[in-house]
Design an enzyme around this catalytic site. Structure first.
Site, PDB file in Angstrom:
ATOM      1  N   TRP A  55       0.835  -1.215   0.000  1.00  0.00           N
ATOM      2  CA  TRP A  55       0.000   0.000   0.000  1.00  0.00           C
ATOM      3  C   TRP A  55       0.861   1.253   0.000  1.00  0.00           C
ATOM      4  O   TRP A  55       0.330   2.356   0.142  1.00  0.00           O
ATOM      5  CB  TRP A  55      -0.937  -0.005   1.208  1.00  0.00           C
ATOM      6  CG  TRP A  55      -0.267   0.201   2.551  1.00  0.00           C
ATOM      7  CD1 TRP A  55       0.977  -0.201   2.930  1.00  0.00           C
ATOM      8  CD2 TRP A  55      -0.818   0.868   3.681  1.00  0.00           C
ATOM      9  NE1 TRP A  55       1.233   0.155   4.225  1.00  0.00           N
ATOM     10  CE2 TRP A  55       0.135   0.822   4.716  1.00  0.00           C
ATOM     11  CE3 TRP A  55      -2.040   1.488   3.927  1.00  0.00           C
ATOM     12  CZ2 TRP A  55      -0.081   1.368   5.976  1.00  0.00           C
ATOM     13  CZ3 TRP A  55      -2.250   2.041   5.195  1.00  0.00           C
ATOM     14  CH2 TRP A  55      -1.290   1.978   6.197  1.00  0.00           C
ATOM     15  N   ASP A  56       2.185   1.086  -0.180  1.00  0.00           N
ATOM     16  CA  ASP A  56       3.085   2.227  -0.026  1.00  0.00           C
ATOM     17  C   ASP A  56       2.814   3.346  -1.016  1.00  0.00           C
ATOM     18  O   ASP A  56       3.236   4.488  -0.786  1.00  0.00           O
ATOM     19  CB  ASP A  56       4.542   1.759  -0.148  1.00  0.00           C
ATOM     20  CG  ASP A  56       4.923   0.809   0.968  1.00  0.00           C
ATOM     21  OD1 ASP A  56       5.731   1.192   1.820  1.00  0.00           O
ATOM     22  OD2 ASP A  56       4.389  -0.310   0.994  1.00  0.00           O
ATOM     23  N   GLU A 113      -0.685  -4.470  12.061  1.00  0.00           N
ATOM     24  CA  GLU A 113      -0.017  -5.731  11.714  1.00  0.00           C
ATOM     25  C   GLU A 113       0.359  -6.584  12.920  1.00  0.00           C
ATOM     26  O   GLU A 113       0.510  -7.794  12.771  1.00  0.00           O
ATOM     27  CB  GLU A 113       1.230  -5.501  10.851  1.00  0.00           C
ATOM     28  CG  GLU A 113       0.927  -4.984   9.466  1.00  0.00           C
ATOM     29  CD  GLU A 113       2.158  -4.907   8.586  1.00  0.00           C
ATOM     30  OE1 GLU A 113       3.262  -4.700   9.121  1.00  0.00           O
ATOM     31  OE2 GLU A 113       2.010  -5.050   7.375  1.00  0.00           O
ATOM     32  N   LYS A 134       2.388  -1.968  16.322  1.00  0.00           N
ATOM     33  CA  LYS A 134       3.649  -1.868  15.596  1.00  0.00           C
ATOM     34  C   LYS A 134       3.811  -0.483  14.978  1.00  0.00           C
ATOM     35  O   LYS A 134       4.911   0.075  14.944  1.00  0.00           O
ATOM     36  CB  LYS A 134       3.694  -2.940  14.504  1.00  0.00           C
ATOM     37  CG  LYS A 134       4.906  -2.875  13.601  1.00  0.00           C
ATOM     38  CD  LYS A 134       4.799  -3.917  12.495  1.00  0.00           C
ATOM     39  CE  LYS A 134       5.944  -3.799  11.504  1.00  0.00           C
ATOM     40  NZ  LYS A 134       5.812  -4.753  10.387  1.00  0.00           N
ATOM     41  N   GLN A 135       2.706   0.056  14.466  1.00  0.00           N
ATOM     42  CA  GLN A 135       2.751   1.330  13.748  1.00  0.00           C
ATOM     43  C   GLN A 135       1.376   1.979  13.811  1.00  0.00           C
ATOM     44  O   GLN A 135       0.421   1.391  14.312  1.00  0.00           O
ATOM     45  CB  GLN A 135       3.171   1.098  12.300  1.00  0.00           C
ATOM     46  CG  GLN A 135       2.248   0.163  11.540  1.00  0.00           C
ATOM     47  CD  GLN A 135       2.789  -0.206  10.176  1.00  0.00           C
ATOM     48  OE1 GLN A 135       3.288   0.650   9.452  1.00  0.00           O
ATOM     49  NE2 GLN A 135       2.701  -1.472   9.822  1.00  0.00           N
TER      50      GLN A 135
END
Length: 791
Positions: A346-347, A485, A605-606
């Site tokens: 998805w970057d 994630e 995680k993010q």
């Protein structure tokens, strides 16, 4: 050559992989890592050359299971050029004394320079100077100039140049149990043209043909001595002290994916035969870079500006104007290494918003990559028992799901199930990019055709994914994984997946509402064609409207919950784990190695929920929540930001970027630390060795967009440029140019509380309206307007 330099002094084997990634040279068609030409792949060095979109699929036996993986292929290495005193060992910095080593990346001209002095006995030395380029104007060409100078005494020097087809994909340690032998049918030979050799091969399963031709220019005789996998050239130099001998190696690379060729090898031989000498190649290469820098002008003072220039350099090397002619997506790790196998995630969500305002033709091509794989996404949705389009979390050549089913925890050594393919929010990212591109470019042709079709099928998938819960009186999307994630299942649950991930549900509601708006505004002939093509039924639209208003967004303790049930999870002993392990970015691996699971804890995680503040302005986010029946006031959002700030490990380079973005708009005093982490993510390799496997393209592009859109508050909507600057004290002066709806070279500059907007005379035929919070200012061709900003 003049301009900004990125320099490394001294030789440090531990830093070589990082340097090789950050010194990669590319042109959007292919790229080559910054490895020293005399060094082969080993524990220190990793040569790698990658062509955009060149993949191959192989099967391996792992943990008793047959696993298939598609990889971006490490192509034959065109760089090898090694040297030695006659009859002695080949010289490398790992095997011979080095008294000087300096590597310089010249960012403006796109040239890599190295200078190394090898000691030759007690009274002599060999000075090696090299310039390297991967041509920005001629995308199939690369060149290496080598100057060799003996100091102190006369020396006989053997030199060997080669094209090496023995390479494998082995640049990521955790993948080395997988089959990495992607090349087959390697053939080598000599061409009729003097000093020219060739190599051709195929990928093993995708059967992509690859052809390389190399021309070596030297003032001494060159002899050929090929072996089965390498096209080799030999020469012997008799060097007098202080006399420099120059060798120029020019290489052409083609694959069977290229248009307008009949055979990749024939094309490479013709191309290298027609190529001019090194000096002329360098001149045209520098000119192409000058033109590219003008289109992507960015002026930020100080060290942040230097790092941003490096980030922009790598973005442009991966996604250049040449990319507009290719069928490729956005590789998450650029063309710089083999991490993530060169896959498309998805970057693009972090990359296209920047490209839209500089290279819109590249953004369009990247969206065409998604549209060409729409049928594959429809097939994936049908396999899941749903209508619409389900885009894969990881995409490669043909649009099928490329996410591996197992992943290795290097801390425990165990292969574990990988459920990241449940990140279905990638479809919302595709839709977001379609809307952003069309608003910035004014490309209604794309919006009404390919864009509308993608939006419709993504909206259809979300509507079909939602199930009504009588108890809640709301629709729910179950069994997914969010951007975080870490969390892929409920503690003790027999299967993977989470319910009502807030980011997933809110972005799904946005997709549904935007698609409905688009369908209402389509010209009737196009609307009719689209309905006929997709089989859209009228009752679907009523359902989309209902689902868009009633998707469940969970809350707990006055903050938005990451997913339903998140508030019931345990609190982690953050202090204890930081004391015990120091770096806990990969907390999931730490806990799994202990026999525990991160699924039990409130730990991310993010950025996940906070990604909503990255995608949407405060006004748009409040409006979205109101549409969903929730009041999202500033106190609730601020409490939500605080909650996740204290529970996020930033195990992704994207996380610092998102947090810095949000805090820059909401709490400037806390933003700079995260912005610094985003800026330093790759140059300092903050993820602990990952940059050597390939740069993080989304994070690099995101830092550029942070200046372009976040600090300026820039939005492109309603055919106006909306600006609401919030300068950080550390980034209070900057300027950039952009291309907006056909207007070239629009310049914005902020300094000393004043915003300056200017349009060149030939920028476009009409003025641009700039909307500030308190007024609208019109800027016409040839005009410059200065606006005092409120304190």
């Amino acid at each position: 050559m003049t301009g900004l330099l990125w320099e490394y002094d001294g030789y440090d084997p531990a830093e070589e992989r990082l340097r090789e990634s950050l010194c990669t040279l590319g042109n959007g068609y292919f790229a080559t890592r910054g490895v020293l030409p005399e060094c082969a792949a080993d524990a220190v060095h990793y040569p790698g050359t990658y062509a955009a979109g060149c993949y191959n699929r192989l099967a391996s036996e792992i943990a008793g299971r047959r696993v298939e993986n598609e990889d971006m292929v490490n192509l034959p290495n065109w760089l090898p050029l090694r040297f030695r005193p006659a009859g002695r060992d080949w010289l490398t910095p790992d095997t011979a004394p080095v008294t000087e080593h300096h590597q310089v990346l010249h960012l403006d001209p796109g040239v890599l320079e190295r200078r190394t002095r090898y000691r030759l006995g007690a009274d002599g030395a060999l000075l090696v100077r090299q310039l390297r380029l991967v041509h920005m104007a001629e995308p199939h060409l690369a060149a290496l100039r080598t100057d060799l100078t003996v100091e102190g005494r006369t020396a006989e020097l053997d030199v060997e140049a080669a094209l090496d087809g023995s390479v494998t994909n082995s640049g990521v340690a955790r993948y080395r149990d997988l089959d990495g032998r992607h090349l087959t049918h390697v053939e080598t030979g000599s061409a009729a043209a003097p000093g020219t050799v060739w190599l051709r091969c195929h990928t093993r399963t995708s059967d992509t043909a690859i052809g390389l031709a190399s021309r070596l220019a030297a003032d001494v005789p060159v002899s050929d001595g090929h072996d089965a996998l390498r096209a080799v050239q030999h020469l012997r130099l008799s060097l007098e002290p202080g006399r420099t001998v120059t060798l120029d190696k020019t290489v052409a690379l083609h694959t069977s994916h290229d248009p307008a060729i009949s055979d990749p090898l024939r094309a490479a031989l013709d191309h290298v035969a027609d190529a001019p000498g090194f000096d002329e190649l360098l001149t045209s290469h520098i000119t192409a870079w000058e033109q590219l820098w003008r289109r992507a002008e960015l002026d930020v003072p100080g060290d942040p500006g230097r790092i941003l220039r490096l980030h922009l350099f790598h973005v442009l090397q991966t996604l250049s104007p040449h990319t507009a002619d290719l069928d490729v997506g956005v590789p998450a790790r650029g063309l710089h290494g083999e991490a993530y196998r060169g896959h498309v995630f998805w970057d693009e969500l972090f990359v296209l918003p920047y490209l839209n305002l500089h290279l819109p033709e590249v953004s369009r091509a990247l969206l065409h990559y998604r549209h060409r794989r729409l049928d594959a996404a429809r097939h994936a949705a049908r396999e899941a028992g749903l209508r619409g389009a389900l885009y894969p979390w990881q995409s490669g050549s043909d649009g099928r799901e490329e996410t591996q089913e197992l992943h290795l925890n290097p801390r425990s050594g165990r292969w574990l199930p990988d459920h990241s393919r449940l990140q279905r929010h990638v479809g919302s990212a595709v839709a977001y990019n379609v809307v952003q591109y069309c608003e910035a470019s004014g490309d209604t042709d794309f919006l009404h055709a390919e864009g509308a079709e993608m939006l419709l099928e993504i909206a259809r998938f979300w509507a079909d994914s939602a199930t009504y819960d009588e108890h809640l009186g709301r629709h729910r999307i179950r069994g997914v994984v969010g951007p975080d994630e870490y969390h892929d299942a409920y503690p003790g649950a027999p299967g993977p997946g989470l319910d009502d991930n807030a980011y997933t549900n809110v972005t799904a509601a946005w997709v549904l509402t935007r698609t409905l708006d688009l369908l209402r505004g389509l010209p009737e002939p196009r609307r009719r064609e689209l309905i006929e093509r997709t089989g859209l039924e009228e009752d679907e639209l009523a359902r989309w409207e209902e689902v868009s208003r009633t998707l469940h967004v969970p809350f707990h303790d006055g903050v938005i919950s990451q997913f339903e049930g998140y508030g019931d999870l345990a609190e982690l002993d953050w202090h204890g784990y930081r004391e015990r392990y120091g770096d806990i970015r990969r907390l999931d691996r730490i806990l799994e190695a202990e026999g525990d699971t991160v699924n039990r804890y409130k730990a991310s995680k993010q950025a996940d929920v906070l990604m909503l503040g990255y995608l949407f302005s405060p006004a748009e986010l409040h409006s979205l929540f109101a549409w969903l029946g929730h009041r999202l006031d500033e106190d609730t959002w601020s409490a939500t930001v605080d909650h996740y700030l204290h529970r996020t490990t930033h195990g992704s380079t994207l996380s610092g970027l998102v947090h810095g973005w949000i805090l820059a708009r909401a709490r400037r005093t806390d933003a700079w630390g995260f912005v610094q982490e985003a800026l330093r993510g790759d140059i300092a390799d903050v993820q602990g060795g990952t940059t050597g496997e390939g740069i993080h393209l989304g994070a690099m592009a995101g830092t550029l967009d942070l200046v372009q859109r976040c600090l300026t508050g820039l939005e492109t909507r309603d055919s106006e440029l909306w600006l609401d600057p919030v300068p950080l004290p550390e980034l209070s002066s900057y300027g950039f140019s952009l291309r907006y709806q056909g207007h070239w070279g629009v310049r914005l500059r902020l300094r000393h509380g004043q915003l300056e907007a200017a349009m060149p005379k030939a920028s476009g035929p009409t003025p641009i309206d700039i909307r500030l919070p308190d007024r609208v200012v019109r800027v016409g061709p040839g005009e410059k307007v200065r606006m005092r900003l409120p304190d």
